[in-house]
Design an enzyme around this catalytic site. Structure first.
Site, PDB file in Angstrom:
ATOM      1  N   ASP A  80     -63.427  27.555 -97.004  1.00 27.10           N
ATOM      2  CA  ASP A  80     -63.149  28.198 -95.727  1.00 27.10           C
ATOM      3  C   ASP A  80     -62.149  27.407 -94.883  1.00 27.10           C
ATOM      4  OD1 ASP A  80     -65.130  29.835 -96.698  1.00 27.10           O
ATOM      5  OD2 ASP A  80     -66.701  28.955 -95.464  1.00 27.10           O
ATOM      6  N   CYS A 123     -79.042  57.456 -96.255  1.00 27.24           N
ATOM      7  CA  CYS A 123     -80.496  57.269 -96.307  1.00 27.24           C
ATOM      8  C   CYS A 123     -81.108  57.442 -94.921  1.00 27.24           C
ATOM      9  CB  CYS A 123     -80.833  55.930 -96.944  1.00 27.24           C
ATOM     10  SG  CYS A 123     -82.579  55.799 -97.444  1.00 27.24           S
ATOM     11  N   TYR A 124     -81.573  56.368 -94.281  1.00 32.05           N
ATOM     12  CA  TYR A 124     -82.137  56.494 -92.940  1.00 32.05           C
ATOM     13  C   TYR A 124     -81.123  57.133 -91.994  1.00 32.05           C
ATOM     14  CZ  TYR A 124     -84.210  55.259 -88.444  1.00 32.05           C
ATOM     15  OH  TYR A 124     -84.735  55.314 -87.166  1.00 32.05           O
ATOM     16  N   GLY A 133     -82.097  51.861 -93.547  1.00 31.66           N
ATOM     17  CA  GLY A 133     -82.960  50.940 -92.837  1.00 31.66           C
ATOM     18  C   GLY A 133     -84.398  51.119 -93.280  1.00 31.66           C
ATOM     19  N   LYS A 183     -66.675  36.065 -97.756  1.00 33.02           N
ATOM     20  CA  LYS A 183     -66.207  34.967 -98.600  1.00 33.02           C
ATOM     21  C   LYS A 183     -65.238  35.433 -99.686  1.00 33.02           C
ATOM     22  CE  LYS A 183     -67.668  31.148 -98.848  1.00 33.02           C
ATOM     23  NZ  LYS A 183     -67.244  29.824 -98.296  1.00 33.02           N
ATOM     24  N   HIS A 223     -78.135  55.989-101.933  1.00 36.19           N
ATOM     25  CA  HIS A 223     -77.347  54.821-101.513  1.00 36.19           C
ATOM     26  C   HIS A 223     -76.058  54.724-102.332  1.00 36.19           C
ATOM     27  CE1 HIS A 223     -80.163  52.851 -98.723  1.00 36.19           C
ATOM     28  NE2 HIS A 223     -81.098  53.417 -99.470  1.00 36.19           N
ATOM     29  N   GLU A 235     -73.625  52.810-101.775  1.00 35.82           N
ATOM     30  CA  GLU A 235     -73.059  51.464-101.700  1.00 35.82           C
ATOM     31  C   GLU A 235     -73.539  50.536-102.793  1.00 35.82           C
ATOM     32  OE1 GLU A 235     -76.761  51.181 -99.020  1.00 35.82           O
ATOM     33  OE2 GLU A 235     -75.350  52.690 -99.736  1.00 35.82           O
TER      34      GLU A 235
END
Length: 516
Positions: free
Chosen positions: A233, A87-88, A60, A372, A175, A177
């Site tokens: 969708d 991280c945060y 964050g 998606k 990070h 990710e």
């Protein structure tokens, strides 16, 4: 509305801001483990009610030293659920559990070299002891939580990773990710599989099986109708519900007059003739143009389109008096962006925020928990053709939110042709799978031009093309100049009333993908 059935054993990603939580949730799902994003304001009891098998504290933008910085209920640490701070989130763990987070005056940003000093859980034996990671922090963890062992460090961060296996507490300052951390997914998977004891069992097949069972339980022997918009969708939602209840589903294609060029005919052809789904085709363009006359505010347009869309459904359902369920292709990003108690509203999505209060249908939203790319995989698994599964995303309100200002039939016709040229040229360049969306926007302005030695006062067209994985974040596509030149030339030469073409080079954030 019945809440969608969620898989058991979720991993909860606690959101501390920015776009970190969405990306982490996607990476967890790529490890075939179901994840959900939750606000940091949830109490320990509320988190316990969800029976998580793991908790990830996201990064964050705040500092743990700032007054009012986001935190979590300390009771979460007493739940006995494995926790990974990123991280945060790692700094929060260190601060709350007896470690130290210092203001050293030296942050780390971008690529950083990490030294693994102790292989416990997060760093497996197959990972290199010296590896690049991506950092983005100013405060620094100088001491891990009490009882935790430092397992990795960098020149500026003594405790770049720490682990306390007994207490089930793990933290990484970097990070994992992001793609710039090459071994980051391995770190996440070690946490999921080894620390949390989870198996990679959340697959497209399991998603389909879970939702088919949920749809059958919700609808029973009732009748459902589905609004086909022509987009991915609604198509996948229709196929999934059709798999669950077969002939109990009737699809209604409301031709709003706001579709892309030629899509109305393609929708009818695909679903009525090739998918074998009962389809009612309602041509309602005149009603929508009448409803939109004089409407210029983006939110008002979305809500007007959404409400009329439902009213048309109610009219179409006149011959289906027992239809009590409405199928919608609402996705997870739609829910997040439309605003919940933990997310500020960015814009009302047609599938979420534009529904009238007195709607006569109960919603069936089998894709509500999916991103998606997951929806595309489900569509492929269900046997839908590539031209449907890989169709570029299209907003529920259609071209109504790509025309800035009042929507008229003349403006729609102009935009349809320009938009078709953009998509034709992207396809001809072989960039269809690389571009998330490429389309044209018609702004509510005019500009002076010269065409054939005569002064013109025509409309500009703005080309918008972005790359993205899930629409939560997006970057403007670096289209070749030659391609942009071809698009511009064709639009100006082939679309009457257009005398200028511009290209949008704004990312998301700060912008959104759509203009309205």
């Amino acid at each position: 509305m019945t809440e969608p059935v969620r898989p058991a054993d979720p991993v909860l990603v606690v959101d501390f801001g920015a776009q970190y939580a969405q990306l982490i949730a996607r990476r967890v799902r790529e490890a075939h483990v179901y994840s959900e994003i939750v606000p940091h304001s949830l109490s320990a009891a509320e988190i316990a009610e969800r029976s998580p098998r793991g908790i990830v504290l996201s990064g964050g933008p705040a500092s743990v030293h700032v007054e009012g910085a986001p935190s979590i209920d300390p009771g979460v640490y007493e739940l006995g659920v494995p926790i990974l701070g990123i991280c945060y989130g790692a700094q929060l763990l260190a601060r709350d559990l007896g470690g130290e987070v210092a203001r050293t005056g030296r942050g780390e940003y971008g690529r950083t070299d990490l030294d693994v000093v102790d292989q416990q859980v997060l760093f497996g034996p197959a990972q290199p002891s010296h590896q690049p990671v991506w950092m983005s922090h100013f405060d620094t963890i100088t001491a891990p939580p009490a009882g935790a062992t430092v397992t990795a460090s960098t020149p500026d961060t003594p405790a770049a990773a720490f682990e306390d296996v007994d207490a089930k507490v793990y933290g990484v300052q970097f990070h994992p990710e992001v793609v710039h951390t090459p071994h980051g997914q391995e770190v996440l998977e070690h946490f999921l599989y080894d620390a949390c004891g989870l198996a990679p069992g959340w697959t497209m097949t399991s998603i389909i099986e879970t939702q088919v069972a949920a749809i059958r339980a919700q609808v029973g022997d009732g009748r459902a109708i589905c609004g086909l918009s022509g987009g991915v969708d609604s198509a996948v939602a229709a196929a999934l519900v059709h798999k669950a209840i077969g002939g109990q589903l009737t699809c209604v294609f409301v031709d709003t007059g706001l579709m892309r060029q030629g899509e109305g005919e393609q929708v009818v052809e695909t679903f009525r003739r090739h998918q074998g789904i009962e389809l009612i085709h309602v041509r309602a363009g005149d009603r929508f143009f009448e409803k939109l006359a004089g409407v210029t505010d983006p939110e008002d347009k979305r809500k007007a389109i959404g409400e009329l869309f439902i009213r048309v459904f109610e009219d179409a359902a006149g011959g289906l008096s027992d239809a009590k369920y409405l199928v919608q292709g609402t996705l997870y990003p739609d829910v997040i962006e439309s605003g919940t108690k933990d997310a500020a509203k960015i814009k009302s999505h047609h599938n979420v925020g534009g529904l009238p209060d007195d709607m006569d249908f109960e919603l069936v939203e089998p894709l509500r928990a999916l991103f998606k790319d997951e929806v595309r995989k489900v569509g492929t698994e269900l046997g839908l053709p590539d031209e449907i599964v890989w169709r570029q995303p299209f907003p529920g309100p259609g071209l109504g939110v790509r025309i800035i200002g009042e929507v008229t039939p003349e403006k729609v016709a102009m935009l349809q042709r320009a938009d078709a040229i953009v998509r034709e040229e992207v396809k001809s360049a072989g960039l269809e799978r690389e571009i998330w969306q490429a389309f044209a926007v018609l702004p509510d302005i005019r500009s002076v031009g010269v065409m054939g030695d005569e002064r013109t006062y025509g409309h500009p067209i703005i080309i918008r093309a972005v790359t993205s994985e899930d629409a939560m974040t997006a970057d403007w596509a670096r289209l070749p100049y030659e391609l942009l030149e071809t698009m511009s030339g064709r639009i100006i030469n082939e679309v009457a009333g257009i005398n200028r073409v511009a290209y949008d080079v704004t990312s998301k954030p700060p912008g959104t993908i759509e203009w309205e």
